[in-house]
Write an enzyme that holds these catalytic residues in place. Structure first.
Site, PDB file in Angstrom:
ATOM      1  N   HIS A 110       0.480  -1.229   0.288  1.00  0.00           N
ATOM      2  CA  HIS A 110      -0.134  -0.223   0.237  1.00  0.00           C
ATOM      3  C   HIS A 110       0.475   1.671   0.077  1.00  0.00           C
ATOM      4  CE1 HIS A 110      -2.596  -2.814   1.289  1.00  0.00           C
ATOM      5  NE2 HIS A 110      -4.157  -1.897   0.483  1.00  0.00           N
ATOM      6  N   LYS A 116      -0.963   4.832   4.090  1.00  0.00           N
ATOM      7  CA  LYS A 116      -1.305   4.297   4.811  1.00  0.00           C
ATOM      8  C   LYS A 116      -1.142   3.485   6.290  1.00  0.00           C
ATOM      9  CE  LYS A 116      -3.435  -0.059   4.640  1.00  0.00           C
ATOM     10  NZ  LYS A 116      -5.353  -0.241   4.904  1.00  0.00           N
TER      11      LYS A 116
HETATM   12  P1  NAD Z   1      -7.616   8.910   4.764  1.00  0.00           P
HETATM   13  O1  NAD Z   1      -6.080   9.240   6.196  1.00  0.00           O
HETATM   14  O2  NAD Z   1      -6.923   9.878   3.521  1.00  0.00           O
HETATM   15  O3  NAD Z   1      -8.984   9.658   5.424  1.00  0.00           O
HETATM   16  C1  NAD Z   1      -9.399   9.523   6.047  1.00  0.00           C
HETATM   17  C2  NAD Z   1     -10.191  10.794   6.786  1.00  0.00           C
HETATM   18  O4  NAD Z   1     -10.635  10.135   8.381  1.00  0.00           O
HETATM   19  C3  NAD Z   1      -9.536  11.780   6.928  1.00  0.00           C
HETATM   20  O5  NAD Z   1      -9.387  13.182   6.640  1.00  0.00           O
HETATM   21  C4  NAD Z   1      -9.610  12.411   8.800  1.00  0.00           C
HETATM   22  O6  NAD Z   1      -9.463  13.517   9.443  1.00  0.00           O
HETATM   23  C5  NAD Z   1     -10.970  11.329   9.087  1.00  0.00           C
HETATM   24  N1  NAD Z   1     -10.867  11.341   9.800  1.00  0.00           N
HETATM   25  C6  NAD Z   1     -10.228  10.284  11.207  1.00  0.00           C
HETATM   26  N2  NAD Z   1     -10.643  10.436  12.167  1.00  0.00           N
HETATM   27  C7  NAD Z   1     -12.145  10.946  11.837  1.00  0.00           C
HETATM   28  C8  NAD Z   1     -12.704  10.788  12.770  1.00  0.00           C
HETATM   29  N3  NAD Z   1     -13.412  11.157  14.587  1.00  0.00           N
HETATM   30  N4  NAD Z   1     -14.510  11.299  12.726  1.00  0.00           N
HETATM   31  C9  NAD Z   1     -14.600  11.873  10.784  1.00  0.00           C
HETATM   32  N5  NAD Z   1     -13.478  11.983  10.455  1.00  0.00           N
HETATM   33  C10 NAD Z   1     -12.397  11.354  10.666  1.00  0.00           C
HETATM   34  O7  NAD Z   1      -7.370   7.485   4.813  1.00  0.00           O
HETATM   35  P2  NAD Z   1      -8.339   6.924   3.549  1.00  0.00           P
HETATM   36  O8  NAD Z   1      -7.022   6.161   2.456  1.00  0.00           O
HETATM   37  O9  NAD Z   1      -8.789   7.570   2.800  1.00  0.00           O
HETATM   38  O10 NAD Z   1      -9.041   5.119   4.444  1.00  0.00           O
HETATM   39  C11 NAD Z   1      -9.728   6.234   5.341  1.00  0.00           C
HETATM   40  C12 NAD Z   1     -10.158   3.825   5.923  1.00  0.00           C
HETATM   41  O11 NAD Z   1     -10.588   3.249   4.860  1.00  0.00           O
HETATM   42  C13 NAD Z   1      -8.893   3.359   6.523  1.00  0.00           C
HETATM   43  O12 NAD Z   1      -9.355   2.859   7.665  1.00  0.00           O
HETATM   44  C14 NAD Z   1      -8.407   2.763   4.773  1.00  0.00           C
HETATM   45  O13 NAD Z   1      -7.709   1.114   5.678  1.00  0.00           O
HETATM   46  C15 NAD Z   1      -9.785   1.834   4.926  1.00  0.00           C
HETATM   47  N6  NAD Z   1      -9.802   1.855   3.359  1.00  0.00           N
HETATM   48  C16 NAD Z   1     -11.149   0.575   3.340  1.00  0.00           C
HETATM   49  C17 NAD Z   1     -10.690   0.514   2.180  1.00  0.00           C
HETATM   50  C18 NAD Z   1     -11.959  -0.227   1.340  1.00  0.00           C
HETATM   51  O14 NAD Z   1     -11.779  -1.490   0.693  1.00  0.00           O
HETATM   52  N7  NAD Z   1     -12.958  -0.808   2.918  1.00  0.00           N
HETATM   53  C19 NAD Z   1     -10.331   0.696   0.842  1.00  0.00           C
HETATM   54  C20 NAD Z   1      -8.942   1.881   0.991  1.00  0.00           C
HETATM   55  C21 NAD Z   1      -9.029   2.492   2.650  1.00  0.00           C
END
Ligand code: NAD
Length: 242
Positions: A131, A135
């Site tokens: 990744h 991440k």
């Molecule tokens: P990222 O860090 O780019 O974005 C996360 C966002 O959430 C940030 O803007 C952050 O400020 C916000 N955030 C953090 N805590 C928060 C809270 N308590 N309330 C509201 N907002 C909050 O991360 P990302 O790459 O977008 O990934 C987010 C999550 O999704 C991770 O856990 C990742 O592993 C997961 N993910 C899952 C899939 C899937 O297919 N299920 C795919 C990609 C990423």
């Protein structure tokens, strides 16, 4: 296609932005963009989609119960307590929880289970995931889901997270998991079945986050009108009875 009204948690993040970019073409209206510091409210939404942080899970569940808003949870790395909260909320509202929303990865899950059954105990099992450098959790939720599939197939609990130093010969029942981090890799997963004189590798590569965003929107649309329960992508894709 009717417009789906979505409350998006983690709206400023990479996945949140991917959903916002696709919203119009997918018939989605993002009625609430929620990120750190914003008030959690799903009032006008048909469904809430969460791609934020595991620590947000318990508050999201509380708010969703109050407004009876179906939940699509894509966030990974929940603690046991956070997972229990999600299971509890799913007794009152429908919830899709998936570590990976891509159709290709759902196929990888099915193929991994099938290959493990065909190849049996003589093949060593290793999982490698890669990744982007930002991440935060490791191994990925998808790698953990693949490990669970292999653990069930092999009836073993032994996971080996990386190797370093004089680790000795590989144990027959262990399942290796290795995390690579770098650049802008959207998400690669390989399951290796290594036997005598031959090796089978099943690989999925996501080339952009759009596949996860589309899958999450598909799950959100599927969830409307469903009974309370905890669903995953197998349910969304209609594979759960196979
Ligand atoms: P990222 O860090 O780019 O974005 C996360 C966002 O959430 C940030 O803007 C952050 O400020 C916000 N955030 C953090 N805590 C928060 C809270 N308590 N309330 C509201 N907002 C909050 O991360 P990302 O790459 O977008 O990934 C987010 C999550 O999704 C991770 O856990 C990742 O592993 C997961 N993910 C899952 C899939 C899937 O297919 N299920 C795919 C990609 C990423």
């Amino acid at each position: 296609m009717t417009n789906l009204r979505v409350a998006l948690i983690g709206a400023a993040g990479r996945m949140g932005q991917a959903i916002i970019a696709l919203a119009k073409s997918e018939g989605v209206e993002v009625v609430a963009r929620i990120d750190l510091g914003d008030q959690l409210t799903f009032a006008d939404a048909d469904v809430a989609i969460d791609f934020s942080h595991a620590d947000a899970a318990s508050s999201i569940c509380e708010v969703a119960i109050k407004s009876k808003t179906p939940l699509v949870i894509g966030t990974t790395a929940h603690s046991a307590k956070q997972r229990d909260d999600i299971v509890a909320v799913s007794k009152q509202i429908p919830v899709v929880l998936a570590s990976n929303f891509s159709v290709g990865v759902s196929t990888l899950f099915a193929l991994t289970e099938h290959a493990a059954k065909i190849l049996g105990d003589d093949f060593d099992l290793e999982i490698v995931e890669a990744h982007h450098r930002m991440k935060k959790d490791a191994p990925s939720g998808t790698a953990k889901a693949l490990a669970e599939i292999l653990q069930r197939a092999r009836q073993t609990k032994v996971l080996r997270h990386g190797r370093e130093g004089i680790v000795g010969e590989r144990g027959k029942s262990e399942i290796g998991i290795h995390s690579v981090r770098g650049g802008d890799v959207a998400g690669d997963h390989t399951v290796i079945f290594a036997g005598q004189s031959e090796r089978l590798e099943l690989t999925h590569r996501a080339s952009s986050r759009d596949t996860f965003a589309r899958g999450a929107i598909r799950a959100a649309r599927w969830l409307i009108g469903k009974s309370p329960g905890l669903y995953d992508m197998r349910d969304v894709l209609g594979l759960s009875d196979e």
